[in-house]
Design a protein around this motif. Structure first.
Motif, short mmCIF file in Angstrom:
data_model
loop_
_atom_site.label_atom_id
_atom_site.label_comp_id
_atom_site.label_asym_id
_atom_site.label_seq_id
_atom_site.Cartn_x
_atom_site.Cartn_y
_atom_site.Cartn_z
N UNK A 215 15.91 -2.08 -27.55
CA UNK A 215 16.68 -2.04 -29.31
C UNK A 215 14.91 -2.65 -30.10
N UNK A 216 14.49 -4.06 -29.67
CA UNK A 216 13.66 -4.96 -30.40
C UNK A 216 12.60 -4.70 -30.96
N UNK A 217 12.32 -2.77 -30.05
CA UNK A 217 10.96 -2.25 -29.97
C UNK A 217 11.19 -1.15 -30.96
N UNK A 218 13.05 -1.12 -31.08
CA UNK A 218 12.93 0.60 -32.29
C UNK A 218 12.71 1.42 -30.84
N UNK A 219 12.36 1.94 -29.29
CA UNK A 219 11.45 1.84 -28.87
C UNK A 219 13.25 3.40 -28.40
N UNK A 220 13.65 4.31 -28.93
CA UNK A 220 14.16 5.33 -28.65
C UNK A 220 13.97 5.87 -26.93
N UNK A 221 13.03 6.73 -26.37
CA UNK A 221 12.81 6.93 -25.03
C UNK A 221 13.33 5.76 -24.08
N UNK A 222 12.52 4.12 -24.53
CA UNK A 222 13.65 3.26 -23.62
C UNK A 222 14.94 2.74 -23.04
N UNK A 223 15.01 2.92 -24.99
CA UNK A 223 15.98 2.46 -24.82
C UNK A 223 17.57 3.93 -23.60
N UNK B 155 25.07 8.41 -31.58
CA UNK B 155 25.76 8.01 -32.96
C UNK B 155 25.47 6.71 -33.01
N UNK B 156 25.89 6.24 -32.79
CA UNK B 156 26.27 4.54 -32.62
C UNK B 156 24.70 4.40 -33.24
N UNK B 157 24.23 3.82 -32.11
CA UNK B 157 22.56 3.84 -31.80
C UNK B 157 21.67 4.17 -33.14
N UNK B 158 21.75 5.67 -33.46
CA UNK B 158 20.61 6.12 -34.45
C UNK B 158 21.05 5.05 -36.03
N UNK B 159 22.81 4.65 -35.81
CA UNK B 159 22.75 5.23 -37.44
C UNK B 159 22.87 2.96 -37.00
N UNK B 160 23.06 2.31 -36.13
CA UNK B 160 22.70 1.09 -35.81
C UNK B 160 22.09 0.10 -35.48
N UNK B 161 20.98 0.97 -34.96
CA UNK B 161 18.80 0.43 -34.42
C UNK B 161 18.50 0.80 -35.24
N UNK B 162 18.41 2.71 -34.48
CA UNK B 162 16.79 3.10 -34.96
C UNK B 162 16.95 3.64 -36.33
N UNK B 163 17.34 4.14 -37.19
CA UNK B 163 17.34 4.46 -38.88
C UNK B 163 17.39 3.31 -39.41
N UNK B 164 18.01 1.60 -39.22
CA UNK B 164 17.87 0.41 -39.47
C UNK B 164 17.57 -0.82 -38.73
N UNK B 165 16.57 -0.76 -37.92
CA UNK B 165 15.26 -1.39 -37.49
C UNK B 165 16.06 -2.13 -37.01
N UNK B 166 16.95 -1.85 -36.32
CA UNK B 166 18.14 -3.37 -35.42
C UNK B 166 17.18 -3.86 -34.38
N UNK C 86 21.66 -13.14 -32.48
CA UNK C 86 22.07 -12.50 -34.19
C UNK C 86 21.62 -11.57 -34.03
N UNK C 87 21.84 -10.51 -34.48
CA UNK C 87 22.00 -9.05 -34.72
C UNK C 87 21.94 -8.83 -36.08
N UNK C 88 20.23 -7.95 -35.98
CA UNK C 88 19.96 -7.32 -37.90
C UNK C 88 20.00 -6.46 -37.99
N UNK D 48 19.31 -2.45 -41.21
CA UNK D 48 19.07 -3.58 -42.57
C UNK D 48 20.25 -2.92 -43.39
N UNK D 49 21.25 -2.65 -42.66
CA UNK D 49 22.23 -1.46 -43.32
C UNK D 49 23.51 -2.92 -43.76
N UNK D 50 23.34 -3.77 -42.18
CA UNK D 50 24.44 -5.08 -43.03
C UNK D 50 23.82 -6.48 -42.52
N UNK D 51 22.08 -6.36 -42.20
CA UNK D 51 22.24 -8.05 -42.71
C UNK D 51 22.26 -8.17 -41.14
N UNK D 52 22.12 -10.22 -40.95
CA UNK D 52 22.29 -10.65 -39.80
C UNK D 52 23.60 -11.19 -39.63
N UNK D 53 24.11 -11.18 -38.45
CA UNK D 53 25.26 -11.81 -38.12
C UNK D 53 25.06 -11.71 -36.34
#
Length: 107
Positions: free
Chosen positions: A20-28, A49-60, A77-79, A81-86
Motif C-alpha cells: 500500500x505504502x509503495x503504491x505497488x499494485x503487483x505486490x499488493x 474496485x475499492x483498492x483502485x479508488x482508495x489506494x492506487x489512484x488516490x495515493x493511499x 492513520x490512513x491518508x 488524496x480523496x479523503x485526507x487523513x483519518x
C-alpha cells in the motif's frame, strides 16, 4: 509514534502495508489470497474496485500506530488524496501466509 511496515509482526500484513505504502499494485495483489474479500465501515466491497479508488489512484498511505492480535489488528492513520487523513482500524484474516480478508473502518 509509528511502526515501520518492516517491523510489523505478521509477514502477510507486513507485505500488505508495504505494498500500500509503495503504491505497488503487483505486490499488493501478491499479498492477497485467491478470492480475498474486504469490508469498509462494515459493508463488503469489491476489493479490486475499492483498492483502485482508495489506494492506487488516490495515493493511499498507512502510518501504523499500533498492532494487536499478533499483528492481525492495526490502528493506523490512513491518508489519500480523496479523503485526507483519518484514524482507521484494520483487521486481517491470514490464510496460508496471505491476506484472505481485511476489514477497515474509522477507529
Amino acid at each position: 509514534m509509528t511502526i515501520p511496515a518492516d517491523q510489523l509482526s505478521d509477514p502477510a500484513v507486513r507485505a500488505f502495508v508495504a505494498a500500500v505504502n509503495a503504491g505497488d499494485q503487483r505486490a499488493f495483489y501478491a499479498a492477497l489470497a485467491p478470492g480475498a474479500t474486504m469490508s469498509d465501515d462494515g459493508s463488503d466491497r469489491d476489493l479490486r474496485q475499492w483498492a483502485e479508488r482508495e489506494i492506487f489512484s488516490a495515493n493511499g498511505h498507512m502510518d501504523v500506530e499500533s498492532q494487536q492480535a499478533d499483528g492481525l489488528a492495526l490502528v493506523a492513520r490512513y491518508r489519500n488524496d480523496t479523503w485526507g487523513e483519518m484514524r482507521t482500524a484494520w483487521r486481517f484474516v491470514v490464510e496460508d501466509g496471505k491476506v484472505g480478508r481485511f476489514e477497515t473502518g474509522q477507529a
